[in-house]
Design a protein around this motif. Structure first.
Motif, short mmCIF file in Angstrom:
data_model
loop_
_atom_site.label_atom_id
_atom_site.label_comp_id
_atom_site.label_asym_id
_atom_site.label_seq_id
_atom_site.Cartn_x
_atom_site.Cartn_y
_atom_site.Cartn_z
N SER A 1 0.84 -1.19 0.00
CA SER A 1 0.00 0.00 0.00
C SER A 1 0.88 1.25 0.00
O SER A 1 2.02 1.23 0.48
N PHE A 2 0.35 2.31 -0.57
CA PHE A 2 1.09 3.57 -0.61
C PHE A 2 0.09 4.71 -0.59
O PHE A 2 -1.07 4.55 -0.97
N PRO A 3 0.51 5.89 -0.13
CA PRO A 3 -0.43 7.01 -0.03
C PRO A 3 -0.86 7.49 -1.40
O PRO A 3 -0.09 7.49 -2.37
N TYR A 4 -2.11 7.93 -1.46
CA TYR A 4 -2.66 8.42 -2.72
C TYR A 4 -1.83 9.56 -3.31
O TYR A 4 -1.76 9.74 -4.52
N SER A 5 -1.17 10.31 -2.45
CA SER A 5 -0.37 11.45 -2.91
C SER A 5 0.72 11.04 -3.89
O SER A 5 1.16 11.84 -4.72
N GLU A 6 1.16 9.77 -3.81
CA GLU A 6 2.21 9.31 -4.71
C GLU A 6 1.67 9.00 -6.11
O GLU A 6 2.45 8.94 -7.08
N LEU A 7 0.36 8.80 -6.23
CA LEU A 7 -0.27 8.59 -7.53
C LEU A 7 -0.87 9.89 -8.06
O LEU A 7 -0.95 10.09 -9.27
N TRP A 8 -1.27 10.74 -7.14
CA TRP A 8 -1.95 11.99 -7.50
C TRP A 8 -1.07 12.81 -8.45
O TRP A 8 0.11 12.57 -8.61
N GLY A 9 -1.64 13.79 -9.09
CA GLY A 9 -0.90 14.59 -10.05
C GLY A 9 -1.01 14.01 -11.45
O GLY A 9 -0.14 14.20 -12.30
N GLU A 10 -2.09 13.25 -11.68
CA GLU A 10 -2.36 12.64 -12.98
C GLU A 10 -1.24 11.71 -13.43
O GLU A 10 -0.99 11.53 -14.62
N ARG A 11 -0.59 11.08 -12.46
CA ARG A 11 0.32 9.99 -12.81
C ARG A 11 -0.51 8.80 -13.26
O ARG A 11 -1.62 8.59 -12.79
N VAL A 12 0.05 7.99 -14.15
CA VAL A 12 -0.64 6.81 -14.68
C VAL A 12 0.16 5.58 -14.30
O VAL A 12 1.37 5.53 -14.49
N LEU A 13 -0.54 4.58 -13.77
CA LEU A 13 0.06 3.28 -13.46
C LEU A 13 -0.64 2.23 -14.31
O LEU A 13 -1.87 2.12 -14.25
N ARG A 14 0.10 1.49 -15.13
CA ARG A 14 -0.52 0.52 -16.02
C ARG A 14 0.39 -0.70 -16.17
O ARG A 14 1.58 -0.67 -15.83
N SER A 15 -0.20 -1.77 -16.70
CA SER A 15 0.58 -2.97 -17.00
C SER A 15 0.65 -3.16 -18.51
O SER A 15 -0.12 -2.57 -19.27
N VAL A 16 1.58 -4.00 -18.91
CA VAL A 16 1.67 -4.47 -20.29
C VAL A 16 1.59 -5.99 -20.24
O VAL A 16 2.29 -6.63 -19.45
N ALA A 17 0.73 -6.56 -21.08
CA ALA A 17 0.55 -8.01 -21.09
C ALA A 17 0.93 -8.58 -22.45
O ALA A 17 0.35 -8.21 -23.46
N ASN A 18 1.92 -9.45 -22.46
CA ASN A 18 2.26 -10.22 -23.65
C ASN A 18 2.71 -9.30 -24.79
O ASN A 18 3.33 -8.27 -24.55
N LEU A 19 2.42 -9.63 -26.01
CA LEU A 19 2.84 -8.84 -27.17
C LEU A 19 1.90 -9.14 -28.31
O LEU A 19 1.12 -10.10 -28.26
N THR A 20 1.97 -8.34 -29.35
CA THR A 20 1.24 -8.62 -30.59
C THR A 20 2.25 -8.83 -31.71
O THR A 20 3.40 -8.39 -31.62
#
Length: 320
Positions: free
Chosen positions: A250-269
């Motif tokens: 867990s981490f504070p929301y402030s570390e994501l705030w500021g329109e930071r994006v957290l995403r994954s990448v799965a496999n490839l095409t």
């Protein structure tokens, strides 16, 4: 043929002789020359990713020749149905019926393998079998992660192994500034990063010298997610590029705030693959490879687990 078999997750691979596989409709028989050793292989061997069947032949960075002499590469994505909503949207990497090389389809830790002909990739000239093998997973999935990271100039790479040492070269070629984040005592990885064009290398759990526009996490360590968010500027993107990762604390929301994006990448095409394999000779990408014999596959996985591989590990299966 000689093959290395996974009989049960958590147990060492077993060397044996098995029948040469028979290709089905749409498949080709391949004579394997080399096969990269990937962290996903390690996750399958250790039971962190479920095997499609047992016993299983691992390996999804296959460099091989067909019966008519064509040199091809076989990646992780071994088949997709081509008809589901994801495939129709250009996202065959998310196909719910997809089959993966070295998980559902026996892979390249063997002298021969079968593969769907439509998922065999033409390989660039000018790279040996051993040199080109790491492009087929670390390169391909790393390239997809780089595209999803956006076009920001300041790029952080977390974990500097097979994928990062390839993508670092691509990013530098594109004019980006690369910052390599590793274990604090991993001097070899930090030196490799600097040799390949990174302008800084240091502790993955600390802040870099300046905020990042984007970060790609290649190491399967969940604690790196909040660390990367802290190191990323507002509006930046953090991409998790692995198929498996330990739990994210867990981490504070402030570390994501500021329109930071957290995403994954799965496999490839296959589109990712064709684009990257055309780009690689233009960079040109040069891979750092540690060679193992086929029968040393378990040793290669042990070295990967211990963080003792500089660049990428590759099995030499047959002479070039």
């Amino acid at each position: 043929m000689r093959a290395m078999l996974l009989d049960e997750p958590g147990k060492p691979l077993r060397a044996d002789h098995v029948e040469i596989p028979e290709p089905r409709s749409g498949q080709v028989l391949l004579k394997v020359h080399a096969c990269g050793v990937c962290r996903t292989d390690l996750h399958l061997r250790d039971g962190e990713v479920e095997a499609g069947h047992l016993p299983l032949i691992l390996g999804h960075q296959i460099v091989a020749t067909t019966a008519d002499g064509r040199r091809v590469g076989v990646p992780w994505l071994g088949w997709a149905d081509g008809d589901c909503p994801y495939c129709n949207a250009g996202l065959e990497n998310l196909c719910p019926n997809a089959r993966f090389t070295g998980r559902d389809i026996d892979g390249g830790y063997a002298e021969y393998a079968v593969a769907d002909e439509q998922f065999c990739l033409p390989l660039p000239d000018g790279m040996s079998d051993m040199e080109v093998a790491p492009l087929l997973c670390g390169g391909l999935i790393g390239y997809r992660a780089l595209r999803h990271a956006g076009d920001g100039e300041r790029l952080g790479l977390y974990g500097f192994g097979a994928a990062a040492h390839i993508i670092c070269q691509v990013a530098v070629h594109e004019g980006r500034r690369v910052f390599a984040f590793t274990r604090p005592d991993d001097d070899d990885a930090q030196l490799l990063a600097m040799r390949l064009g990174a302008e800084w290398a240091g502790d993955a759990l600390a802040l870099g010298p300046e905020p990042l526009d984007a970060a790609i996490i290649f190491a399967p360590a969940g604690e790196l997610v909040p660390a990367a968010l802290r190191a990323t500027a507002p509006g930046g993107t953090v991409v998790c590029a692995g198929i498996h990762m330990s739990d994210i604390p867990s981490f504070p929301y402030s570390e994501l705030w500021g329109e930071r994006v957290l995403r994954s990448v799965a496999n490839l095409t296959r589109a990712d693959a064709h684009e990257f394999l055309e780009l690689a000779p233009q960079v040109p990408v040069r891979t750092t490879v540690q060679e193992f014999a086929l029968e040393q596959a378990e040793e290669a996985l042990d070295c990967l687990r211990a963080g003792k591989i500089e660049g990428a590990a590759v099995l030499r299966v047959l002479p070039e």
